[in-house]
Motif scaffolding. Structure first.
Motif, PDB file in Angstrom:
ATOM      1  N   LYS A 141      11.358 -53.937 -38.730  1.00  0.00           N
ATOM      2  CA  LYS A 141      10.234 -52.920 -38.759  1.00  0.00           C
ATOM      3  C   LYS A 141       9.591 -53.092 -40.346  1.00  0.00           C
ATOM      4  N   TYR A 142      10.740 -53.065 -41.245  1.00  0.00           N
ATOM      5  CA  TYR A 142      10.251 -52.715 -42.472  1.00  0.00           C
ATOM      6  C   TYR A 142      10.690 -53.682 -43.520  1.00  0.00           C
ATOM      7  N   GLY A 143      11.468 -54.987 -43.025  1.00  0.00           N
ATOM      8  CA  GLY A 143      11.789 -56.008 -44.191  1.00  0.00           C
ATOM      9  C   GLY A 143      10.879 -56.530 -44.509  1.00  0.00           C
ATOM     10  N   VAL A 144      10.337 -56.756 -45.710  1.00  0.00           N
ATOM     11  CA  VAL A 144       9.308 -57.536 -46.269  1.00  0.00           C
ATOM     12  C   VAL A 144      10.172 -58.723 -47.037  1.00  0.00           C
ATOM     13  N   GLU A 145      10.549 -58.211 -48.015  1.00  0.00           N
ATOM     14  CA  GLU A 145      11.639 -59.208 -49.068  1.00  0.00           C
ATOM     15  C   GLU A 145      12.570 -59.974 -48.233  1.00  0.00           C
ATOM     16  N   MET A 146      13.575 -59.234 -47.571  1.00  0.00           N
ATOM     17  CA  MET A 146      14.574 -59.769 -46.619  1.00  0.00           C
ATOM     18  C   MET A 146      13.857 -60.808 -45.811  1.00  0.00           C
ATOM     19  N   LYS A 147      12.899 -60.733 -45.183  1.00  0.00           N
ATOM     20  CA  LYS A 147      12.488 -61.487 -44.236  1.00  0.00           C
ATOM     21  C   LYS A 147      11.882 -62.842 -45.235  1.00  0.00           C
ATOM     22  N   LYS A 148      11.327 -62.874 -46.134  1.00  0.00           N
ATOM     23  CA  LYS A 148      11.100 -63.808 -47.078  1.00  0.00           C
ATOM     24  C   LYS A 148      12.405 -64.700 -47.227  1.00  0.00           C
ATOM     25  N   MET A 149      13.463 -64.073 -47.735  1.00  0.00           N
ATOM     26  CA  MET A 149      14.584 -64.892 -47.883  1.00  0.00           C
ATOM     27  C   MET A 149      14.981 -65.513 -46.540  1.00  0.00           C
ATOM     28  N   PHE A 150      14.947 -64.876 -45.541  1.00  0.00           N
ATOM     29  CA  PHE A 150      15.487 -65.359 -44.362  1.00  0.00           C
ATOM     30  C   PHE A 150      14.424 -66.775 -44.027  1.00  0.00           C
ATOM     31  N   GLN A 151      13.336 -66.672 -44.306  1.00  0.00           N
ATOM     32  CA  GLN A 151      12.386 -67.968 -44.122  1.00  0.00           C
ATOM     33  C   GLN A 151      12.876 -68.915 -45.119  1.00  0.00           C
ATOM     34  N   GLU A 152      13.171 -68.610 -46.361  1.00  0.00           N
ATOM     35  CA  GLU A 152      13.823 -69.552 -47.121  1.00  0.00           C
ATOM     36  C   GLU A 152      14.948 -70.030 -46.835  1.00  0.00           C
ATOM     37  N   ASN A 153      15.936 -69.481 -46.351  1.00  0.00           N
ATOM     38  CA  ASN A 153      17.178 -69.968 -45.994  1.00  0.00           C
ATOM     39  C   ASN A 153      17.457 -69.190 -44.559  1.00  0.00           C
ATOM     40  N   ALA A 154      17.434 -69.976 -43.298  1.00  0.00           N
ATOM     41  CA  ALA A 154      17.270 -69.231 -42.296  1.00  0.00           C
ATOM     42  C   ALA A 154      18.904 -68.824 -41.845  1.00  0.00           C
ATOM     43  N   PHE A 155      19.783 -69.500 -42.471  1.00  0.00           N
ATOM     44  CA  PHE A 155      21.258 -69.224 -42.076  1.00  0.00           C
ATOM     45  C   PHE A 155      21.599 -67.971 -42.728  1.00  0.00           C
ATOM     46  N   TYR A 156      20.780 -67.331 -43.580  1.00  0.00           N
ATOM     47  CA  TYR A 156      21.354 -66.151 -44.370  1.00  0.00           C
ATOM     48  C   TYR A 156      21.486 -64.934 -43.202  1.00  0.00           C
ATOM     49  N   LYS A 157      20.485 -64.725 -42.366  1.00  0.00           N
ATOM     50  CA  LYS A 157      20.797 -63.912 -41.180  1.00  0.00           C
ATOM     51  C   LYS A 157      21.811 -64.131 -40.280  1.00  0.00           C
ATOM     52  N   ASP A 158      22.165 -65.161 -40.060  1.00  0.00           N
ATOM     53  CA  ASP A 158      23.495 -65.638 -39.194  1.00  0.00           C
ATOM     54  C   ASP A 158      24.534 -65.041 -39.735  1.00  0.00           C
ATOM     55  N   LEU A 159      24.519 -65.475 -41.024  1.00  0.00           N
ATOM     56  CA  LEU A 159      25.878 -65.263 -41.851  1.00  0.00           C
ATOM     57  C   LEU A 159      26.335 -63.709 -41.990  1.00  0.00           C
ATOM     58  N   ILE A 160      25.282 -62.739 -42.022  1.00  0.00           N
ATOM     59  CA  ILE A 160      25.763 -61.374 -42.258  1.00  0.00           C
ATOM     60  C   ILE A 160      25.679 -60.754 -40.774  1.00  0.00           C
ATOM     61  N   THR A 161      25.641 -61.559 -39.730  1.00  0.00           N
ATOM     62  CA  THR A 161      25.426 -60.921 -38.505  1.00  0.00           C
ATOM     63  C   THR A 161      26.773 -60.631 -37.778  1.00  0.00           C
ATOM     64  N   ALA A 162      27.343 -59.710 -37.478  1.00  0.00           N
ATOM     65  CA  ALA A 162      28.735 -59.805 -36.795  1.00  0.00           C
ATOM     66  C   ALA A 162      28.759 -60.087 -35.349  1.00  0.00           C
ATOM     67  N   PRO A 163      29.876 -60.614 -34.826  1.00  0.00           N
ATOM     68  CA  PRO A 163      29.971 -61.208 -33.276  1.00  0.00           C
ATOM     69  C   PRO A 163      29.437 -60.524 -32.546  1.00  0.00           C
ATOM     70  N   ASP A 164      28.884 -59.000 -32.646  1.00  0.00           N
ATOM     71  CA  ASP A 164      28.368 -58.243 -31.741  1.00  0.00           C
ATOM     72  C   ASP A 164      26.927 -58.408 -31.592  1.00  0.00           C
ATOM     73  N   GLY A 165      26.374 -59.215 -32.834  1.00  0.00           N
ATOM     74  CA  GLY A 165      24.843 -59.517 -32.970  1.00  0.00           C
ATOM     75  C   GLY A 165      24.364 -58.427 -33.844  1.00  0.00           C
ATOM     76  N   LYS A 166      24.966 -57.620 -34.244  1.00  0.00           N
ATOM     77  CA  LYS A 166      24.344 -56.613 -35.428  1.00  0.00           C
ATOM     78  C   LYS A 166      24.811 -56.560 -36.825  1.00  0.00           C
ATOM     79  N   ILE A 167      23.819 -56.294 -37.616  1.00  0.00           N
ATOM     80  CA  ILE A 167      24.017 -56.312 -38.908  1.00  0.00           C
ATOM     81  C   ILE A 167      24.063 -55.085 -39.705  1.00  0.00           C
ATOM     82  N   TYR A 168      25.532 -54.881 -39.924  1.00  0.00           N
ATOM     83  CA  TYR A 168      25.735 -53.631 -40.422  1.00  0.00           C
ATOM     84  C   TYR A 168      25.685 -53.407 -42.088  1.00  0.00           C
ATOM     85  N   ALA A 169      25.623 -54.471 -42.634  1.00  0.00           N
ATOM     86  CA  ALA A 169      25.627 -54.354 -44.055  1.00  0.00           C
ATOM     87  C   ALA A 169      24.496 -55.426 -44.644  1.00  0.00           C
TER      88      ALA A 169
END
Length: 559
Positions: A141-169
């Motif tokens: 909903k609110y991510g602007v800069e983070m989404k830009k980072m994910f677009q540049e490096n798609a794996f960053y979102k995966d690597l901070i995602t826990a096995p339950d599919g959630k991002i806690y930090a």
């Protein structure tokens, strides 16, 4: 293979937190961010973040380089830009882990926990109990800069995602090019030149160079005071093994020695080098150097400061070579002696079997840097504040360096960056030391490789240029294959608890026997089999099974 953030030893030392979290105390269900705002948050990308002054309570890990977070110039700029006031609670740097443990066990949580590098196991424990809010919806909903980072490096979102599919930090991403090849060897170039020696390229040539350093008086004082090779055993807070240990560079001429926990992948199977015949051969080589007096005996016991004293010996140069991240491992960077400029990197050596590799550390994301707790009165505002910290280059430069026009400025036309491309920015004052104009790399942020190397190449501060060139020409061409690099993984609480004891027992034994084999205190030919058997008795098989299970859970299910 996707990339994932590094897990530090703190994961394994934080079991007190894990156990307290599992004590049976009933926790409230996760907060619903959509119902928790006390002050309206403006749409994503619009500033200020809130029209009405908003306060967020932040527990931050202290930094010896930051005078006062409350009066810091970057804090003032951030508050003016966002209309969010930060109520700081600073945990002393030396006792930060204990402070975090206390806060998490007490239930008296701040709105935000920042800069601690909260471990993946803690995320899963406290996330599942609703103490740490899942951030997925806030990012959407609110991510602007983070989404830009994910677009540049798609794996960053995966690597901070826990096995339950959630991002806690939220993480700090620092694409430090030369840091990816941190296991280096530095040699005193004037000695090579004086003795008419070429840069060594094999283990045999390196041996001959060290022997010449010892016997041919390269410092010219008529004394046999030269120390051909030294090192340090002091590890950083995130490593079990220091990059300054003798094996960290030399063993990569025999087998993959990836520092830290020394894990690597062999066709998708988690492996270690220290029970392999190649490891034995590497230790025999280092023992040969030691037995002939080519290695400083103190290299097996001294700390980093003691090593640096050798490198900065006041009368004359006595240190020929040492392993280390950069020249500052063995000399004083920018020191008046200028000695740090006389040491150059040795390229990865080729061993007797033809093996040759540069250890590669591509996982440049430090996770757990920004956690929003269930006590946050305005999670949306807290998240938008964090998202703005990823803004590059303007916010990043203020966060990292300080005030525009004082500590830094944007590059002018014609200025060239470290990487030889048009520059982005220029540092105007020396970075580091105690100051109150930036956060000294505390908290979430994104520094891309292009941004870091886009700094104007400054001949008066040549360190970054030297490290770039030495890495580009010597280390990268012999890079360890990415498919061999073991990516850190999320562990369950049970796995982490079992792993903690196994890992300490096994790696303590490895370090002890390395020293004994190198010094000759234990005969490697006679006692190698017993050493390997001891590793088996310490349940090395189970240790690798735990890593394999976690690796499979994190990776194979996503292939």
């Amino acid at each position: 293979m996707r990339k994932i953030t590094l897990i530090s030893l703190s994961l394994l030392l934080s079991m007190g937190i894990v156990l307290s979290a599992c004590s049976g105390k009933e926790e409230a269900p996760p907060s619903d961010p959509s119902k928790s705002s006390q002050v309206a948050v403006n749409p994503p990308g619009q500033f200020p973040i809130t029209n009405e002054k908003t306060t967020i309570k932040v527990l931050v890990k202290g930094s010896s380089s930051v005078e006062d977070f409350a009066t810091n110039e970057f804090t003032k700029w951030l508050e003016q830009k966002t209309n969010i006031h930060i109520d700081w609670e600073v945990a002393p740097e030396k006792s930060a882990t204990e402070k975090l443990n206390l806060v998490l066990s007490s239930g008296d949580y701040p709105d935000v926990i920042m800069g601690f590098g909260v471990s993946p196991t803690q995320m899963m424990i406290y996330g599942s109990q609703g103490v740490f809010l899942p951030l997925n919806d806030l990012i959407d909903k609110y991510g602007v800069e983070m989404k830009k980072m994910f677009q540049e490096n798609a794996f960053y979102k995966d690597l901070i995602t826990a096995p339950d599919g959630k991002i806690y930090a939220l993480p700090q991403v620092n694409e430090c090019y030369h840091c990816m090849y941190q296991q280096r060897m530095w040699i005193h170039k004037p000695w090579l030149d004086k003795l008419g020696l070429q840069m060594p390229t094999t283990t045999d040539e390196f041996y001959e160079v060290l022997k010449a350093f010892k016997t041919k008086d390269p410092n010219g004082n008529g004394k046999a005071d030269e120390i051909p090779l030294s090192g340090s055993i002091q590890a950083s807070s995130s490593n079990l093994f220091s990059t300054q240990m003798l094996d960290s560079f030399l063993m990569n001429a025999f087998i993959y020695d990836h520092g830290d926990k020394k894990l690597y992948l062999d066709n998708g199977k988690v492996s270690v080098p220290y029970n392999k015949p190649e490891w034995k051969e590497g230790l025999k080589y280092i023992h040969k150097l030691y037995a002939e007096g080519l290695i400083d005996p103190q290299a097996l016991t001294q700390d980093n400061n003691q090593l640096k004293k050798l490198g900065e010996n006041p009368d004359t140069v006595i240190l020929g070579a040492s392993s280390g991240h950069n020249m500052g491992s063995l000399t004083t960077l920018g020191g008046s002696s200028g000695r740090w400029l006389t040491y150059v990197a040795v390229p990865p050596l080729k061993g007797p079997s033809g093996f040759q590799t540069a250890a590669y550390h591509p996982y440049v994301v430090g996770n757990g840097q920004y956690v929003i707790t269930k006590n946050a009165k305005n999670p949306e505002a807290a998240f938008r504040l964090a998202d703005f910290l990823y803004n590059t280059p303007d916010t990043t430069l203020r966060w990292y360096a300080g005030r525009e026009g004082v500590e830094w400025r944007y590059a002018e036309k014609g200025e060239i960056g470290i990487n030889g491309k048009p520059a982005i920015w220029k540092q105007l004052t020396p970075w580091g030391g105690v100051q109150n104009v930036n956060w000294s790399q505390t908290g979430p942020n994104y520094r891309s490789n292009d941004f870091r190397l886009g700094e104007v190449a400054n001949p008066e501060q040549p360190l970054e240029v030297i490290l770039y060139n030495e890495t580009k020409t010597k280390m990268e061409p012999k890079q360890m294959p990415i498919e061999k690099v073991m990516p850190p993984v999320f562990f369950t609480a049970d796995q982490a608890s079992e792993l903690a004891d196994l890992e300490k027992t096994i790696l303590d034994h490895v370090k002890e026997m390395m020293a004994r084999f190198i010094t000759g205190d234990s005969d490697i030919d006679k006692n190698w089999d017993a050493y390997v058997k001891n590793l088996d008795n310490m349940n090395l098989k189970r240790y690798l099974e735990i890593y394999q299970t976690a690796y499979d859970a994190n990776f194979k299910k996503k292939k």
